[in-house]
Design an enzyme around this catalytic site. Structure first.
Site, PDB file in Angstrom:
ATOM      1  N   GLY A  20      72.738  84.714  51.653  1.00 48.57           N
ATOM      2  CA  GLY A  20      73.456  84.359  52.656  1.00 48.57           C
ATOM      3  C   GLY A  20      72.715  83.864  53.807  1.00 48.57           C
ATOM      4  O   GLY A  20      71.408  83.169  53.467  1.00 48.57           O
ATOM      5  N   ARG A  21      73.201  83.994  54.986  1.00 51.34           N
ATOM      6  CA  ARG A  21      72.400  83.342  56.081  1.00 51.34           C
ATOM      7  C   ARG A  21      70.912  83.834  56.213  1.00 51.34           C
ATOM      8  O   ARG A  21      69.887  82.907  56.099  1.00 51.34           O
ATOM      9  CB  ARG A  21      72.994  83.330  57.549  1.00 51.34           C
ATOM     10  CG  ARG A  21      74.380  83.173  57.511  1.00 51.34           C
ATOM     11  CD  ARG A  21      75.062  83.262  58.888  1.00 51.34           C
ATOM     12  NE  ARG A  21      76.454  83.050  58.916  1.00 51.34           N
ATOM     13  CZ  ARG A  21      77.494  83.769  58.286  1.00 51.34           C
ATOM     14  NH1 ARG A  21      77.127  85.135  57.763  1.00 51.34           N
ATOM     15  NH2 ARG A  21      78.657  83.563  58.510  1.00 51.34           N
ATOM     16  N   ILE A  22      70.854  85.082  56.093  1.00 48.06           N
ATOM     17  CA  ILE A  22      69.568  85.936  56.145  1.00 48.06           C
ATOM     18  C   ILE A  22      68.590  85.357  54.926  1.00 48.06           C
ATOM     19  O   ILE A  22      67.291  85.108  55.324  1.00 48.06           O
ATOM     20  CB  ILE A  22      69.807  87.470  56.551  1.00 48.06           C
ATOM     21  CG1 ILE A  22      70.367  87.497  57.793  1.00 48.06           C
ATOM     22  CG2 ILE A  22      68.328  87.941  56.354  1.00 48.06           C
ATOM     23  CD1 ILE A  22      70.760  88.696  58.129  1.00 48.06           C
TER      24      ILE A  22
ATOM     25  N   THR B 291      65.985  95.343  54.226  1.00 48.31           N
ATOM     26  CA  THR B 291      66.586  94.981  55.529  1.00 48.31           C
ATOM     27  C   THR B 291      67.863  95.093  55.578  1.00 48.31           C
ATOM     28  O   THR B 291      68.557  94.677  56.553  1.00 48.31           O
ATOM     29  CB  THR B 291      65.867  93.749  56.273  1.00 48.31           C
ATOM     30  OG1 THR B 291      66.006  92.617  55.584  1.00 48.31           O
ATOM     31  CG2 THR B 291      64.452  93.916  56.125  1.00 48.31           C
TER      32      THR B 291
ATOM     33  N   ARG C  57      71.157  96.933  53.802  1.00 46.85           N
ATOM     34  CA  ARG C  57      71.785  98.275  54.268  1.00 46.85           C
ATOM     35  C   ARG C  57      71.306  99.413  53.384  1.00 46.85           C
ATOM     36  O   ARG C  57      70.969  98.978  51.933  1.00 46.85           O
ATOM     37  CB  ARG C  57      73.340  98.307  53.880  1.00 46.85           C
ATOM     38  CG  ARG C  57      74.248  97.650  55.161  1.00 46.85           C
ATOM     39  CD  ARG C  57      74.185  98.281  56.494  1.00 46.85           C
ATOM     40  NE  ARG C  57      74.940  97.724  57.430  1.00 46.85           N
ATOM     41  CZ  ARG C  57      74.262  97.125  58.459  1.00 46.85           C
ATOM     42  NH1 ARG C  57      73.139  96.463  58.561  1.00 46.85           N
ATOM     43  NH2 ARG C  57      74.886  96.575  59.353  1.00 46.85           N
TER      44      ARG C  57
ATOM     45  N   GLU D 284      71.312 107.229  57.791  1.00 47.09           N
ATOM     46  CA  GLU D 284      70.616 107.184  59.002  1.00 47.09           C
ATOM     47  C   GLU D 284      71.125 108.143  59.885  1.00 47.09           C
ATOM     48  O   GLU D 284      72.374 108.299  60.020  1.00 47.09           O
ATOM     49  CB  GLU D 284      70.536 105.605  59.343  1.00 47.09           C
ATOM     50  CG  GLU D 284      70.173 104.724  58.576  1.00 47.09           C
ATOM     51  CD  GLU D 284      70.203 103.256  58.895  1.00 47.09           C
ATOM     52  OE1 GLU D 284      70.405 103.042  60.212  1.00 47.09           O
ATOM     53  OE2 GLU D 284      70.076 102.280  57.954  1.00 47.09           O
TER      54      GLU D 284
ATOM     55  N   HIS E 292      65.474 100.685  61.465  1.00 47.65           N
ATOM     56  CA  HIS E 292      66.535  99.833  61.602  1.00 47.65           C
ATOM     57  C   HIS E 292      66.385  99.050  62.910  1.00 47.65           C
ATOM     58  O   HIS E 292      67.047  98.746  63.796  1.00 47.65           O
ATOM     59  CB  HIS E 292      67.801 100.651  61.529  1.00 47.65           C
ATOM     60  CG  HIS E 292      69.181  99.739  61.241  1.00 47.65           C
ATOM     61  ND1 HIS E 292      69.948 100.176  60.579  1.00 47.65           N
ATOM     62  CD2 HIS E 292      69.007  98.322  61.232  1.00 47.65           C
ATOM     63  CE1 HIS E 292      70.966  99.202  60.248  1.00 47.65           C
ATOM     64  NE2 HIS E 292      70.330  98.183  60.690  1.00 47.65           N
TER      65      HIS E 292
HETATM   66  C1  DGY Z   1      73.465  94.137  61.575  1.00 41.67           C
HETATM   67  O1  DGY Z   1      73.783  93.405  62.488  1.00 41.67           O
HETATM   68  O2  DGY Z   1      74.192  94.574  60.803  1.00 41.67           O
HETATM   69  C2  DGY Z   1      72.374  94.713  61.578  1.00 41.67           C
HETATM   70  O3  DGY Z   1      71.919  95.675  60.578  1.00 41.67           O
HETATM   71  C3  DGY Z   1      71.858  95.351  62.875  1.00 41.67           C
HETATM   72  O4  DGY Z   1      70.465  95.575  63.101  1.00 41.67           O
END
Ligand code: DGY
Length: 327
Positions: free
Chosen positions: A164-166, A240, A242, A271, A289
């Protein structure tokens, strides 16, 4: 705009579940009555239900479980604005069925999360945290040719689970480090030079495996014992996305048995708890996080959530609504 803000103000009762930057709070206060929960930890579920009962907008954080009971407790609720791109803390389907708009904060955090992903990749492959521990403990005996050797990225393969975007922003940085990119997605995406492969092949052939899928029923424990066993013994896993996308107990087992070289985690299954076996291992880098945690990005996230609230309360479409089928 002033008339719009005044008409919003008359009707608006907004619950904010955690302190936000003052500029953002001021924006919400200009639009209506704000009930700010100012505790240091996440608001307790009972208090959340009690305080949301008479509200028509809710600004939530990823640490707030917005389930049916919360939505049912708020018959006048029009919008839930999550200050996060992820929305697994919200029962979006139920909110939608009750006519409540759910929004999130895409785009504004993409670059900072992509930078942070690379920070983790570099830190785990070059053993930064381990090295820092050695220096601080006084155990460093001085420079040696074969001391604390890491792994180079140049010429290696980055495997992105989800683009996706990230994921795409992470891919865009790969040529700087001389890495080729493969990814796994149900459909091809426009990512020049990168190949769409099966998850199995990605795990089997990548030197770095980085996770960028949302948490959905089908991605929970996507990385389990079986998939970890498919990875190269020299490979690193980066998360990074979930926490529950990775089975933490399985990861601890795989790292103990050197089925992979290491892992760098920003997110965890429960968490702020971390699996106790992971805490004992040197070949895993653990951070709390932080991927979107820059002043600029967190302010932009809060601001976008506020703008979503203002839009919905003014009867306009939300700027960034959650679309359930999105990846
Ligand atoms: C999100 O925006 O979902 C990130 O996990 C926040 O750091």
């Amino acid at each position: 705009m002033d008339t719009e803000r005044t008409s919003v103000q008359q009707a608006s009762r907004i619950l904010v579940t955690r302190r936000l930057p003052s500029s953002v709070l001021a924006k919400l206060e200009a639009a209506g009555g704000v009930d700010l929960y100012s505790g240091d930890a996440a608001i307790a579920p009972d208090e959340l239900r009690a305080r949301v009962a008479d509200k028509n907008a809710l600004v939530s954080l990823l640490t707030d479980a917005i389930d049916r009971t919360v939505i049912d407790a708020a018959p006048e609720l029009k919008v839930i604005a999550n200050v996060a791109v992820g929305f697994n803390n919200i029962d979006v389907a139920y909110a939608t069925s009750r006519g409540v708009v759910v929004t999130h904060t895409p785009d504004v955090l993409t670059e900072s999360v992509a930078d942070f992903t690379w920070a983790l990749i570099l830190a785990i492959t070059r053993r930064l945290a381990e090295g820092e521990r050695v220096v601080r403990s006084g155990a460093w005996k001085g420079w040696a040719l074969d001391f604390m050797l890491g792994t180079e990225l140049n010429g290696k393969q980055l495997g992105l689970v989800g683009v996706g975007r990230i994921g795409r922003a992470v891919a865009a940085r790969a040529p700087v480090f001389g890495m080729r990119v493969v990814y796994t997605e149900p459909r091809d995406v426009d990512l020049p030079g990168a190949e769409n492969v099966s998850l199995d092949r990605l795990l089997n052939t990548s030197d770095i495996v980085s996770l960028h899928v949302p948490l959905l029923p089908e991605t929970r424990h996507l990385i389990d014992k079986k998939s970890l066993a498919r990875m190269k013994r020299s490979a690193y896993l980066i998360n990074t996305a979930r926490g529950p996308v990775v089975d933490e107990a399985a990861l601890a087992w795989a790292l103990q048995h050197h089925l992979l070289a290491g892992a760098a985690l920003d997110v965890y299954e429960n968490e702020p708890a971390v699996h106790p076996e992971l805490l004992k291992l040197d070949n895993v880098l653990l951070v709390p996080h932080l991927a979107s945690a820059t002043t600029e990005t967190r302010t932009a996230m809060a601001d976008l959530a506020a703008e979503n609230v203002l839009a919905v309360l003014a009867g306009r479409p939300a700027l960034t609504p959650v679309v359930l089928s999105q990846r």
